[in-house]
Design a protein around this motif. Structure first.
Motif, PDB file in Angstrom:
ATOM      1  N   PHE A 111       0.833  -1.205   0.000  1.00 16.25           N
ATOM      2  CA  PHE A 111       0.000   0.000   0.000  1.00 16.25           C
ATOM      3  C   PHE A 111       0.869   1.258   0.000  1.00 16.25           C
ATOM      4  CE2 PHE A 111      -3.180  -3.105   0.839  1.00 16.25           C
ATOM      5  CZ  PHE A 111      -4.359  -2.556   0.356  1.00 16.25           C
ATOM      6  N   GLY A 112       2.067   1.154   0.585  1.00 16.46           N
ATOM      7  CA  GLY A 112       3.006   2.269   0.534  1.00 16.46           C
ATOM      8  C   GLY A 112       3.430   2.562  -0.894  1.00 16.46           C
ATOM      9  N   ALA A 113       3.548   1.499  -1.695  1.00 15.50           N
ATOM     10  CA  ALA A 113       3.978   1.653  -3.086  1.00 15.50           C
ATOM     11  C   ALA A 113       2.982   2.455  -3.913  1.00 15.50           C
ATOM     12  CB  ALA A 113       4.195   0.278  -3.717  1.00 15.50           C
ATOM     13  N   ILE A 114       1.706   2.423  -3.506  1.00 16.38           N
ATOM     14  CA  ILE A 114       0.695   3.204  -4.234  1.00 16.38           C
ATOM     15  C   ILE A 114       0.229   4.423  -3.420  1.00 16.38           C
ATOM     16  CG2 ILE A 114      -0.080   1.245  -5.626  1.00 16.38           C
ATOM     17  CD1 ILE A 114      -2.532   1.020  -3.775  1.00 16.38           C
ATOM     18  N   LYS A 115       0.999   4.694  -2.359  1.00 14.62           N
ATOM     19  CA  LYS A 115       0.743   5.868  -1.508  1.00 14.62           C
ATOM     20  C   LYS A 115      -0.692   5.880  -0.964  1.00 14.62           C
ATOM     21  CE  LYS A 115       4.295   8.852  -3.512  1.00 14.62           C
ATOM     22  NZ  LYS A 115       5.038   7.736  -4.120  1.00 14.62           N
ATOM     23  N   LYS A 116      -1.056   4.762  -0.377  1.00 17.25           N
ATOM     24  CA  LYS A 116      -2.404   4.606   0.171  1.00 17.25           C
ATOM     25  C   LYS A 116      -2.324   4.035   1.582  1.00 17.25           C
ATOM     26  CE  LYS A 116      -6.720   2.055  -0.803  1.00 17.25           C
ATOM     27  NZ  LYS A 116      -7.371   1.122  -1.768  1.00 17.25           N
ATOM     28  N   VAL A 117      -3.096   4.598   2.493  1.00 14.15           N
ATOM     29  CA  VAL A 117      -3.207   4.047   3.849  1.00 14.15           C
ATOM     30  C   VAL A 117      -4.460   3.189   3.900  1.00 14.15           C
ATOM     31  CG1 VAL A 117      -3.467   4.568   6.307  1.00 14.15           C
ATOM     32  CG2 VAL A 117      -1.995   6.009   4.883  1.00 14.15           C
ATOM     33  N   ILE A 118      -4.307   1.939   4.297  1.00 13.50           N
ATOM     34  CA  ILE A 118      -5.434   0.998   4.293  1.00 13.50           C
ATOM     35  C   ILE A 118      -5.943   0.742   5.711  1.00 13.50           C
ATOM     36  CG2 ILE A 118      -3.820  -0.970   4.310  1.00 13.50           C
ATOM     37  CD1 ILE A 118      -7.314  -0.954   2.659  1.00 13.50           C
ATOM     38  N   ASP A 119      -7.245   0.784   5.877  1.00 16.75           N
ATOM     39  CA  ASP A 119      -7.854   0.423   7.155  1.00 16.75           C
ATOM     40  C   ASP A 119      -7.793  -1.097   7.318  1.00 16.75           C
ATOM     41  OD1 ASP A 119      -8.487   3.050   7.633  1.00 16.75           O
ATOM     42  OD2 ASP A 119     -10.580   2.867   7.012  1.00 16.75           O
ATOM     43  N   ILE A 120      -7.360  -1.548   8.497  1.00 19.18           N
ATOM     44  CA  ILE A 120      -7.310  -2.984   8.756  1.00 19.18           C
ATOM     45  C   ILE A 120      -8.002  -3.321  10.071  1.00 19.18           C
ATOM     46  CG2 ILE A 120      -5.117  -3.217   7.496  1.00 19.18           C
ATOM     47  CD1 ILE A 120      -3.852  -3.752  10.358  1.00 19.18           C
ATOM     48  N   LEU A 121      -8.470  -4.557  10.149  1.00 21.05           N
ATOM     49  CA  LEU A 121      -8.967  -5.125  11.389  1.00 21.05           C
ATOM     50  C   LEU A 121      -8.063  -6.291  11.755  1.00 21.05           C
ATOM     51  CD1 LEU A 121     -12.820  -5.253  10.664  1.00 21.05           C
ATOM     52  CD2 LEU A 121     -11.490  -3.369  11.632  1.00 21.05           C
TER      53      LEU A 121
END
Length: 229
Positions: A111-121
């Protein structure tokens, strides 16, 4: 019954469960679980006002993703292998099944490679069943502390799958324990953690889960009808 009729029934049952729990007016996010379901059925559900869909398998999500248009949000809710993360990084808005440091590292990288922060559980193996995935319930805090520094993932809550049982009351003890863990972590005020979501409850036990504090439920056959395994 049609998908529309099924959804009407489920929403009524959600409202009743919230009322019994003294949670009237609170929001419960309904995720339509699309495992083995056709694109046509998913489109019909979308037209009925459901916009959040959960897929168990990466390959199914990848296949269905380009065939569906409109306001649609995908969650990966099944077990995720590290070598499959790259296929979903541009497609999902939440991952429900993070249960290892190795997986968290790969999610952070992709997700860092596409500059995105992902919500996780964080997935919790609440009944410690050997065949199931998830973090041991006594190790959740320790696990969260080991992954909370990754910049490209945001820990937003917990997920579990209760043991299958004919009587949903049998699941109550597990849902109650999940709520306790959820609240303990919430009170700890750990950096990079927003204990917002408690994802638990499926077609057979979602009302019990809501009564014990769930605010995300994952419904498949209750919406779409029996699966074609």
């Amino acid at each position: 019954m049609t998908i529309s009729e099924n959804l009407f029934s489920i929403k009524k049952r959600i409202d009743s469960a919230l009322l019994r729990a003294g949670r009237k007016g609170e929001d419960v996010k309904l995720i339509a679980v699309t495992k083995t379901m056709s694109v046509d059925k998913i489109s019909e559900t979308l037209s009925c006002g459901v916009h959040v869909f959960g897929e168990n398998k990466v390959q199914e999500l990848v296949d269905k993703y380009p065939k569906l248009a409109g306001e649609i949000e995908w969650h990966l809710i099944g077990h995720l292998q590290t070598n499959k993360v790259k296929y979903i990084a541009d497609k999902v808005s939440m991952i429900h099944s993070v249960d290892s440091v190795k997986l968290a590292q790969e999610i952070d990288k992709r997700f860092g490679a596409i500059k995105k922060v992902i919500d996780i559980l964080v997935e919790v193996n609440i009944d410690r069943e050997e065949s199931k995935h998830g973090v041991d319930p006594n190790s959740v805090m320790e696990f969260i502390n080991s992954i909370n520094t990754y910049e490209n993932l945001k820990i937003c809550g917990l997920m579990t799958v209760a043991p299958m049982a004919e009587n949903p009351e049998d699941a109550r003890i597990y849902f109650k324990r999940m709520k306790e863990i959820f609240e303990d972590i919430k009170k700890s005020n750990i950096d990079n953690i927003d204990m917002k979501y408690l994802s638990m409850g499926m077609t057979n036990d979602f009302e019990t889960a809501i009564e014990e504090g769930a605010n995300i439920i994952r419904i498949g056959s209750g919406i779409f009808g029996p699966r074609n395994y």
